[in-house]
Design an enzyme around this catalytic site. Structure first.
Site, PDB file in Angstrom:
ATOM      1  N   ASP A 171       0.832  -1.207   0.000  1.00 27.88           N
ATOM      2  CA  ASP A 171       0.000   0.000   0.000  1.00 27.88           C
ATOM      3  C   ASP A 171       0.871   1.263   0.000  1.00 27.88           C
ATOM      4  O   ASP A 171       1.933   1.271   0.624  1.00 27.88           O
ATOM      5  CB  ASP A 171      -0.896  -0.033   1.256  1.00 27.88           C
ATOM      6  CG  ASP A 171      -2.028   0.966   1.157  1.00 27.88           C
ATOM      7  OD1 ASP A 171      -2.296   1.476   0.050  1.00 27.88           O
ATOM      8  OD2 ASP A 171      -2.652   1.242   2.194  1.00 27.88           O
ATOM      9  N   GLY A 194       0.288   5.324  -4.514  1.00 24.81           N
ATOM     10  CA  GLY A 194      -0.364   6.558  -4.965  1.00 24.81           C
ATOM     11  C   GLY A 194       0.109   7.747  -4.140  1.00 24.81           C
ATOM     12  O   GLY A 194       0.488   8.795  -4.694  1.00 24.81           O
ATOM     13  N   ARG A 211      -0.149   8.674 -10.297  1.00 21.65           N
ATOM     14  CA  ARG A 211      -0.231   7.422  -9.526  1.00 21.65           C
ATOM     15  C   ARG A 211       0.469   6.279 -10.258  1.00 21.65           C
ATOM     16  O   ARG A 211       1.073   5.407  -9.641  1.00 21.65           O
ATOM     17  CB  ARG A 211      -1.708   7.057  -9.291  1.00 21.65           C
ATOM     18  CG  ARG A 211      -2.440   8.041  -8.390  1.00 21.65           C
ATOM     19  CD  ARG A 211      -3.896   7.629  -8.227  1.00 21.65           C
ATOM     20  NE  ARG A 211      -3.995   6.335  -7.541  1.00 21.65           N
ATOM     21  CZ  ARG A 211      -3.919   6.189  -6.216  1.00 21.65           C
ATOM     22  NH1 ARG A 211      -3.780   7.236  -5.443  1.00 21.65           N
ATOM     23  NH2 ARG A 211      -4.009   5.001  -5.677  1.00 21.65           N
ATOM     24  N   THR A 240     -10.402  -6.975  -5.496  1.00 17.51           N
ATOM     25  CA  THR A 240     -11.655  -6.900  -6.254  1.00 17.51           C
ATOM     26  C   THR A 240     -12.212  -5.474  -6.143  1.00 17.51           C
ATOM     27  O   THR A 240     -12.700  -4.909  -7.121  1.00 17.51           O
ATOM     28  CB  THR A 240     -12.685  -7.901  -5.670  1.00 17.51           C
ATOM     29  OG1 THR A 240     -11.988  -9.072  -5.261  1.00 17.51           O
ATOM     30  CG2 THR A 240     -13.745  -8.257  -6.670  1.00 17.51           C
ATOM     31  N   GLU A 241     -12.077  -4.883  -4.950  1.00 12.92           N
ATOM     32  CA  GLU A 241     -12.591  -3.525  -4.727  1.00 12.92           C
ATOM     33  C   GLU A 241     -11.814  -2.496  -5.569  1.00 12.92           C
ATOM     34  O   GLU A 241     -12.375  -1.503  -6.026  1.00 12.92           O
ATOM     35  CB  GLU A 241     -12.493  -3.145  -3.243  1.00 12.92           C
ATOM     36  CG  GLU A 241     -13.446  -3.913  -2.319  1.00 12.92           C
ATOM     37  CD  GLU A 241     -13.014  -5.371  -2.073  1.00 12.92           C
ATOM     38  OE1 GLU A 241     -11.801  -5.681  -2.201  1.00 12.92           O
ATOM     39  OE2 GLU A 241     -13.894  -6.201  -1.767  1.00 12.92           O
ATOM     40  N   ASN A 242     -10.503  -2.742  -5.785  1.00 16.53           N
ATOM     41  CA  ASN A 242      -9.694  -1.813  -6.595  1.00 16.53           C
ATOM     42  C   ASN A 242     -10.200  -1.714  -8.036  1.00 16.53           C
ATOM     43  O   ASN A 242      -9.896  -0.754  -8.741  1.00 16.53           O
ATOM     44  CB  ASN A 242      -8.216  -2.249  -6.650  1.00 16.53           C
ATOM     45  CG  ASN A 242      -7.465  -2.100  -5.361  1.00 16.53           C
ATOM     46  OD1 ASN A 242      -6.498  -2.818  -5.104  1.00 16.53           O
ATOM     47  ND2 ASN A 242      -7.875  -1.168  -4.507  1.00 16.53           N
ATOM     48  N   LEU A 247      -6.473  -5.590   7.270  1.00 12.45           N
ATOM     49  CA  LEU A 247      -6.141  -6.654   6.322  1.00 12.45           C
ATOM     50  C   LEU A 247      -6.803  -6.461   4.959  1.00 12.45           C
ATOM     51  O   LEU A 247      -6.405  -7.089   3.979  1.00 12.45           O
ATOM     52  CB  LEU A 247      -6.519  -8.023   6.891  1.00 12.45           C
ATOM     53  CG  LEU A 247      -5.535  -8.596   7.913  1.00 12.45           C
ATOM     54  CD1 LEU A 247      -6.037  -9.922   8.456  1.00 12.45           C
ATOM     55  CD2 LEU A 247      -4.142  -8.787   7.308  1.00 12.45           C
ATOM     56  N   GLU A 288       1.603 -13.360  12.059  1.00 14.53           N
ATOM     57  CA  GLU A 288       2.062 -12.169  12.772  1.00 14.53           C
ATOM     58  C   GLU A 288       1.885 -11.000  11.799  1.00 14.53           C
ATOM     59  O   GLU A 288       2.227 -11.110  10.619  1.00 14.53           O
ATOM     60  CB  GLU A 288       3.547 -12.299  13.158  1.00 14.53           C
ATOM     61  CG  GLU A 288       3.859 -13.498  14.036  1.00 14.53           C
ATOM     62  CD  GLU A 288       3.268 -13.381  15.443  1.00 14.53           C
ATOM     63  OE1 GLU A 288       3.023 -12.256  15.910  1.00 14.53           O
ATOM     64  OE2 GLU A 288       3.055 -14.448  16.069  1.00 14.53           O
TER      65      GLU A 288
HETATM   66  C1  FPP Z   1      -2.418   0.007  -3.233  1.00 13.01           C
HETATM   67  O1  FPP Z   1      -1.848   1.222  -2.884  1.00 13.01           O
HETATM   68  C2  FPP Z   1      -1.652  -0.615  -4.310  1.00 13.01           C
HETATM   69  C3  FPP Z   1      -2.204  -1.074  -5.476  1.00 13.01           C
HETATM   70  C4  FPP Z   1      -3.639  -0.989  -5.758  1.00 13.01           C
HETATM   71  C5  FPP Z   1      -1.347  -1.629  -6.542  1.00 13.01           C
HETATM   72  C6  FPP Z   1      -0.150  -2.393  -6.091  1.00 13.01           C
HETATM   73  C7  FPP Z   1       0.682  -2.742  -7.263  1.00 13.01           C
HETATM   74  C8  FPP Z   1       2.035  -2.776  -7.271  1.00 13.01           C
HETATM   75  C9  FPP Z   1       2.884  -2.544  -6.090  1.00 13.01           C
HETATM   76  C10 FPP Z   1       2.852  -3.089  -8.448  1.00 13.01           C
HETATM   77  C11 FPP Z   1       2.219  -3.681  -9.575  1.00 13.01           C
HETATM   78  C12 FPP Z   1       2.225  -5.132  -9.614  1.00 13.01           C
HETATM   79  C13 FPP Z   1       1.531  -5.785 -10.566  1.00 13.01           C
HETATM   80  C14 FPP Z   1       1.664  -7.242 -10.665  1.00 13.01           C
HETATM   81  C15 FPP Z   1       0.644  -5.085 -11.507  1.00 13.01           C
HETATM   82  P1  FPP Z   1      -2.214   2.582  -3.614  1.00 13.01           P
HETATM   83  O2  FPP Z   1      -1.314   2.724  -4.749  1.00 13.01           O
HETATM   84  O3  FPP Z   1      -3.645   2.625  -3.854  1.00 13.01           O
HETATM   85  O4  FPP Z   1      -1.728   3.631  -2.576  1.00 13.01           O
HETATM   86  P2  FPP Z   1      -2.448   4.883  -1.930  1.00 13.01           P
HETATM   87  O5  FPP Z   1      -3.213   4.309  -0.787  1.00 13.01           O
HETATM   88  O6  FPP Z   1      -1.285   5.702  -1.508  1.00 13.01           O
HETATM   89  O7  FPP Z   1      -3.292   5.559  -2.932  1.00 13.01           O
END
Ligand code: FPP
Length: 238
Positions: free
Chosen positions: A21, A24, A34, A67-69, A189, A201
């Protein structure tokens, strides 16, 4: 040249799962889009996988898209799909060259067909490997994984036990993650590996994922190593 191992006697998790996480926010702070954060995130993901395998971890599960993303703007989703289109195969070939089996876990049918094809080609190339694995969670949600497993049991007319049920999950032939790391300052989670996380953990880092370094991974492992895992027993029983 081989890099230093972590301190002798450190107890290593066999399976580490990571909620990646903060891409962005990391990008926004740098006045970048992003998608730039996701690109940096992908490179960090590969770096952490390499370091974890080098240390002796056998399984790594990463949460790349929930799925939510899928409700995110199409432009951001396309950015993630383009990362898979442009970089996934070469990165994964590098990781999997040492006998690592790749699995894409989640409802992959929700992805564009060409992206599905890239994932299944990497899966097929590594299908013969056992003992080490990378699971990329895409269009993944733990509740739907559990419901899917329940439906499989119903279709087979099976009455399940905790153990036989866990074999119906995507990670069925793997140990549960002993350590789950979440970056990006959030402490939840988010529908990730809910069944498998029963005794994990949980390690939360304030760092945004692109800045979570190999050293940070080692710090998390050392923290894990210091935990006493009682599984409901008392200290005296261990
Ligand atoms: C959540 O944080 C992260 C994601 C939705 C994407 C994670 C993807 C990668 C680390 C790399 C790509 C890997 C593949 C296989 C495509 P966020 O980016 O939404 O962070 P924020 O909470 O700061 O907006």
């Amino acid at each position: 040249m081989a890099r230093n191992k972590i301190k002798q006697g450190t107890k290593l998790p066999e399976h580490i799962a990571i909620i990646m996480d903060g891409n962005g926010r990391w990008a926004k702070k740098r006045l970048m889009p992003r998608s730039f954060g996701h690109k940096q995130g992908m490179e960090r993901m590969i770096g952490l996988m390499e370091r974890a395998f080098e240390l002796g971890v056998n399984y790594i599960t990463v949460y790349a898209l929930s799925t939510e993303n899928l409700r995110r703007p199409q432009e951001e989703l396309e950015g993630l799909y383009n990362l898979i289109r442009n970089h996934f195969t070469s990165y994964m070939d590098r990781i999997c060259a040492k006998g690592v089996r790749l699995r894409a876990i989640g409802d992959i049918s929700l992805l564009p067909q060409d992206v599905q094809d890239i994932l299944s080609s990497s899966e097929q190339k590594t299908a013969g490997y056992a003992g080490k694995g990378v699971n990329i969670a895409l269009c993944y949600g733990a509740r739907s994984e559990i419901v899917r497993a329940a439906n499989l049991a119903v279709e087979r007319g099976e009455k399940v036990t905790e153990e036989s049920f866990s074999k119906l999950l995507y990670t069925g032939d793997q140990p549960d993650p002993e350590l789950i790391i979440r970056t990006g300052k959030e402490v939840r989670l988010s529908n990730f590996l809910l069944y498998q996380a029963a005794y994990s953990e949980l390690y939360f880092s304030d760092k945004m994922f692109p800045e979570f370094s190999d050293k940070d991974l080692e710090k998390a492992i050392v923290w894990y190593s210091g935990r006493t895992r009682r599984f409901g027993k008392t200290d005296e029983q261990l």
